[in-house]
Motif scaffolding. Structure first.
Motif, mmCIF file in Angstrom:
data_model
loop_
_atom_site.group_PDB
_atom_site.id
_atom_site.type_symbol
_atom_site.label_atom_id
_atom_site.label_comp_id
_atom_site.label_asym_id
_atom_site.label_seq_id
_atom_site.Cartn_x
_atom_site.Cartn_y
_atom_site.Cartn_z
ATOM 1 N N HIS A 66 -5.802 -3.982 -7.667
ATOM 2 C CA HIS A 66 -5.452 -2.774 -8.234
ATOM 3 C C HIS A 66 -4.850 -3.027 -9.854
ATOM 4 O O HIS A 66 -4.353 -4.243 -9.882
ATOM 5 C CB HIS A 66 -4.251 -2.434 -7.445
ATOM 6 N N GLU A 68 -2.317 -1.394 -12.509
ATOM 7 C CA GLU A 68 -1.273 -0.249 -12.934
ATOM 8 C C GLU A 68 -1.052 -0.341 -14.322
ATOM 9 O O GLU A 68 -0.770 -1.253 -14.905
ATOM 10 C CB GLU A 68 -0.106 -0.498 -12.126
ATOM 11 N N HIS A 475 -1.537 -2.623 -1.050
ATOM 12 C CA HIS A 475 -0.509 -1.521 -1.054
ATOM 13 C C HIS A 475 0.100 -1.527 -2.227
ATOM 14 O O HIS A 475 1.421 -1.600 -2.178
ATOM 15 C CB HIS A 475 0.352 -1.573 0.229
ATOM 16 N N GLU A 477 1.508 0.977 -3.687
ATOM 17 C CA GLU A 477 2.283 1.918 -3.762
ATOM 18 C C GLU A 477 3.902 1.118 -3.326
ATOM 19 O O GLU A 477 4.794 1.583 -3.751
ATOM 20 C CB GLU A 477 2.037 3.048 -2.894
ATOM 21 N N ALA A 478 3.784 0.137 -2.706
ATOM 22 C CA ALA A 478 4.982 -0.437 -2.398
ATOM 23 C C ALA A 478 5.772 -1.233 -3.435
ATOM 24 O O ALA A 478 6.820 -1.611 -3.325
ATOM 25 C CB ALA A 478 4.691 -1.712 -1.161
ATOM 26 N N PHE A 480 4.911 -0.158 -6.875
ATOM 27 C CA PHE A 480 5.037 0.789 -8.135
ATOM 28 C C PHE A 480 5.607 2.143 -7.670
ATOM 29 O O PHE A 480 6.050 2.834 -8.796
ATOM 30 C CB PHE A 480 3.516 0.865 -8.700
ATOM 31 N N ASP A 481 5.695 2.650 -6.463
ATOM 32 C CA ASP A 481 6.118 3.822 -6.372
ATOM 33 C C ASP A 481 7.514 3.930 -5.450
ATOM 34 O O ASP A 481 8.192 4.736 -5.046
ATOM 35 C CB ASP A 481 5.152 4.537 -5.512
ATOM 36 N N GLN A 482 8.015 2.541 -5.388
ATOM 37 C CA GLN A 482 9.370 2.299 -4.628
ATOM 38 C C GLN A 482 10.494 1.816 -5.531
ATOM 39 O O GLN A 482 10.186 1.078 -6.485
ATOM 40 C CB GLN A 482 9.135 1.290 -3.633
#
Length: 825
Positions: A66, A68, A475, A477-478, A480-482
């Protein structure tokens, strides 16, 4: 049969860079002078281009799971409050800082109003200046008092190195103020002849919580003039005060507040933290006073490209024939080599001192053997531009490395977290993080070391062969989104509170009026301390009764018990100590011990004399202890239904015995062999979270008695690996036990417990986030590429049962069924 996972040593994890974009209200402007020339900045490669070159080598592109892109953010300026002395503002401007960022000005305003405040903003956002400006202004006012010391300030840092670094900064910025500001470091390294001058004349004392606990508070009469005038207490990098260490520091600060009240002072607390969840709540819990938070980061930030990188599977096989990934150490050394060849100024963060040295050495060797147009001589010169940076170096060596990195003389540095804590290193192009550092907060703190002049930067997280690392790179999102984690600490832990009540009573006898200050558990503890003949009640106060120093009852960074001394056989030289609680796993006979870049083998561990005899050696392997554990429930505090099963939290007693150790190859991690040990069992009373499943749930999950043990054991291992995502702990801070029929619950049960006497708050956090935590655990197991289980999902490096039995698919079915009727956490 119980399957277990015991905690080891404690690792600190530190704070983040804010990733939330802020509204751009003014163009990006420089608050701090850039360390690069315009031509140097123009020549910097774009972070995306650097990553493309890293990925262009054969087989590399597929390792990036990934990418970002965090956009640049412009800065927002403000003006200093008009109550700040003009001389201080001029001194700051003389350092090239024309205007403060908005969060700096806001924090200073709160400090001047007498509000305790925590500045929780990203790396390189100028937190130090936010508290330093009001402190300097107050000290300048105090210098005009008849005794020249009408105001004093105390600065606390988690490490001596950071306190020394800050002292140099304070001296530089306050130089135009003359003798009005008299900063001094007071710690274990301070010469005796300087200490009296500091007590009598310094008005800005920089120290650490250990020295405050052992040196300053017990000697408070000698510090009376300083404490009388104490207006500000600065607590830097306050997010590092977590778990048991943080709980101890919280009680040390309560003792400080009590003495200040005795001397007529009521200091304002100014805290600096990397971005954290609920920073004001954590800061209030640490200090015991209400704290205002300033968390809107108004500093500029360049573009950050953040890549997640998973090393490939190798042809090697580990325990039970499980596939083994290429190590993060070897992969990171390759990346650092390529970054140096590109001329990209880089830092690698690695968790261990040995890892930092290894990556540095491997990179230097590869650079020296690369053939290029410049010829081998040129490559050897490149090899000399790579070094290691870690604890254990002399201060002069560290400063020389920082200057060399700062100037560009060094292109690559492999560093432990010794470089992470607030020490100013500017102008980096890239950061490589070898293994998830334990918390999102620490991840962002390390990533924030790149691009510190507002320039673009690259960050790469290289996954280790570990359930949490594997989960995170698949994952994103664990990460960058938390939000970052809450800081977990428990000042009411009786194992923490008791010795501090004794220390407080030795400083000034304890009265009923003091009890609320130390927390609700105090009233019940005092009679126990009296029964143990540590305290005695006379009239209306409790007095310390012993001849020895009460402050010596506890080491605020340790785990209790007499430390084991590590002595070099033959010379008798003392190399250091290790906590009693960690001795069985770290300095058992045959263990590999690292000290200041040298490797030793433990020849003998004498528990009666608390001595480990070691001999210098160069083994091609590392060692990992193996143990067996049993657990009994002492008290269930909370119990909630999960379908037919139960989720519980309470007190337990853990009995553990180290039974053997593994030898693993340094680079590949391949297991070379196992050696039996004969060590006595140890007991630990602590806090745990546990869950049970019923016969009906097992039937629904298609789990028969033959595979039940493997399903529970696999779920236990993976859940321990995943908990650091939900609590600010390291997997070595916690332990676990799984058993198909536990005698206290009479059901299949999995326990996860804190590896510290009395608990550290991690199990409690696990209980309150159990649905999210166990959902992530199930996902981590299910998404792993292996067939039957591997170190990336359900195998543990410290399993006392040799990772047997384990059943990957049954664990997924079991967790799916358990979570089916779980209440929302």
């Amino acid at each position: 049969m119980a399957f277990n996972h015991l905690p080891g040593g404690v690792h600190d994890a530190l704070g983040p860079l804010s990733v939330t974009p802020v509204t751009h209200s003014v163009p990006m402007a420089k608050n701090h002078r850039s360390d690069r020339s315009p031509t140097d900045s123009a020549a910097r490669p774009a972070p995306g281009a650097v990553l493309d070159r890293l990925a262009s080598a054969p087989g590399r592109a597929s390792r990036i799971t990934h990418t970002e892109h965090l956009p640049p953010r412009e800065g927002r300026h403000a003006v200093w409050p008009d109550r700040i002395r003009a001389e201080v503002i001029s001194a700051v401007q003389a350092k090239g800082i024309e205007h403060p960022w908005a969060h700096q000005a806001r924090a200073a305003e709160h400090a001047l109003d007498g509000d305790s405040v925590v500045v929780a903003t990203g790396t390189a956002s100028g937190k130090s200046l936010a508290y330093l400006v009001p402190v300097l202004s107050g000290l300048l006012d105090g210098s005009e008092a008849p005794n020249g010391r009408g105001t004093t300030a105390l600065y606390l840092a988690p490490t001596k190195a950071l306190a020394a670094d800050q002292c140099r900064s304070v001296k530089e910025i306050s130089h135009p103020l003359g003798t009005a500001v008299r900063p001094a470091v007071y710690d274990g390294d301070t010469p005796v002849e300087e200490r009296e001058w500091i007590r009598q004349y310094a008005n800005y004392v920089l120290t650490n919580p250990d020295m405050l606990h052992r040196g300053i508070l017990p000697s408070h009469p000698r510090w009376s003039s300083f404490l009388k005038a104490l207006k500000y207490v600065v607590i830097d990098e306050c997010h590092t005060y977590r778990g048991v260490f943080g709980s101890h520091v919280a009680q040390v600060l309560r003792r400080l507040r009590r003495l200040c009240t005795r001397y007529g002072a009521s200091p304002v607390f100014l805290l600096a933290s990397a971005t954290a969840a609920e920073p004001s709540v954590a800061a209030s819990r640490l200090t015991g006073v209400p704290v205002v938070e300033v968390a809107d980061d108004a500093s500029p930030r360049g573009e950050l490209v953040f890549a997640l990188w998973e090393p490939p599977l190798t042809e090697l096989h580990g325990e039970k024939g499980a596939p083994v990934r290429r190590t993060a150490t070897a992969e990171t050394a390759d990346l650092l080599t390529d970054l140096v060849l590109q001329g990209v100024r880089s830092v690698v963060f690695v968790r261990s001192r040995r890892g930092a040295e290894l990556i540095s050495v491997i990179t230097q060797e590869r650079l020296a053997t690369v053939t290029s147009g410049a010829g081998t001589a040129g490559d050897r010169s490149l090899a000399r531009r790579v070094a290691a940076y870690r604890g254990g170096y002399l201060a002069e060596e560290r400063r020389a490395l920082e200057r060399a990195l700062h100037s560009g003389e060094l292109l690559g540095l492999a560093a432990t977290t010794a470089l992470e804590l607030g020490i100013d290193v500017s102008g980096l192009d890239a950061v490589v993080i070898a293994g998830y550092p334990g918390t999102r907060a620490s991840l962002w703190q390390q990533a924030g070391r790149a691009g510190r002049s507002g320039e673009g930067a690259l960050a790469v997280l290289v996954a280790r062969d570990d359930p949490l690392d594997t989960f995170l790179v698949h994952h994103p999102e664990a990460l960058f989104d938390q939000p970052v984690e809450s800081t977990v600490l428990d000042p009411d832990n009786p194992y923490v509170l008791a010795p501090h009540l004794c220390a407080a009573a030795a400083e000034i006898p304890l009265t009923d009026d003091d009890l609320p200050l130390f927390g609700p558990a105090t009233e019940d503890l005092l009679p126990q301390l009296e029964a143990a003949k540590l305290l005695r009640r006379r009239t209306k106060a409790w007095h310390w009764t012993r001849r020895e120093r009460a402050a010596d009852l506890t080491d605020i960074r340790g785990q209790g018990g007499q430390p084991v001394q590590i002595v070099e056989a033959g010379t008798g030289r003392l190399l250091g100590t290790v906590d009693a609680g960690a001795a069985h796993t770290t300095v058992h006979e045959g263990a590999v011990h690292l000290h200041q870049g040298r490797t030793y083998l433990v020849r003998e561990l004498d528990l009666d004399e608390s001595v480990a005899l070691v001999q210098e050696a160069d083994p091609p392997y590392s060692t990992v202890a193996r143990d067996t554990t049993s657990i009994s429930i002492l008290e269930t505090d909370i119990e909630v239904p999960w379908g037919d099963g139960r989720l519980c939290y309470g007190s337990v007693e853990v009995t553990n015995q180290v039974v053997s150790f593994l030898r693993r190859k340094l680079i590949t991690g391949e297991v070379l062999g196992e050696t039996k040990l004969d060590l006595p069992p140890r007991t630990l009373r602590t806090r745990a979270v546990w869950w049970t499943v019923t016969e009906a749930q097992l039937d629904a999950a298609r789990i028969n008695p033959e595979i039940l043990g493997g399903a529970l054991h696999a779920a236990e291992h993976a859940s321990i690996g995943m908990l650091p995502l939900f609590a600010t702990c390291d997997r070595w801070d916690i332990g676990g036990v799984s058993i198909p029929l536990h005698p206290d619950t009479l059901l299949p049960t999995v326990f996860v417990y804190d590896g510290h006497p009395g608990g550290a708050g991690f199990a409690e956090r696990a209980f309150h986030t159990a649905r999210s935590w166990l959902t992530a655990t199930r996902e981590a197991i299910a998404s792993c590429q292996c067939d039957a289980g591997c170190p990336s999902c359900i195998q543990s490096p410290k399993c006392g049962n040799g990772n047997d039995p384990l059943h990957k698919r049954a664990a997924v079915r079991l967790l799916t069924e358990l979570l089916r009727e779980a209440p929302a956490s």
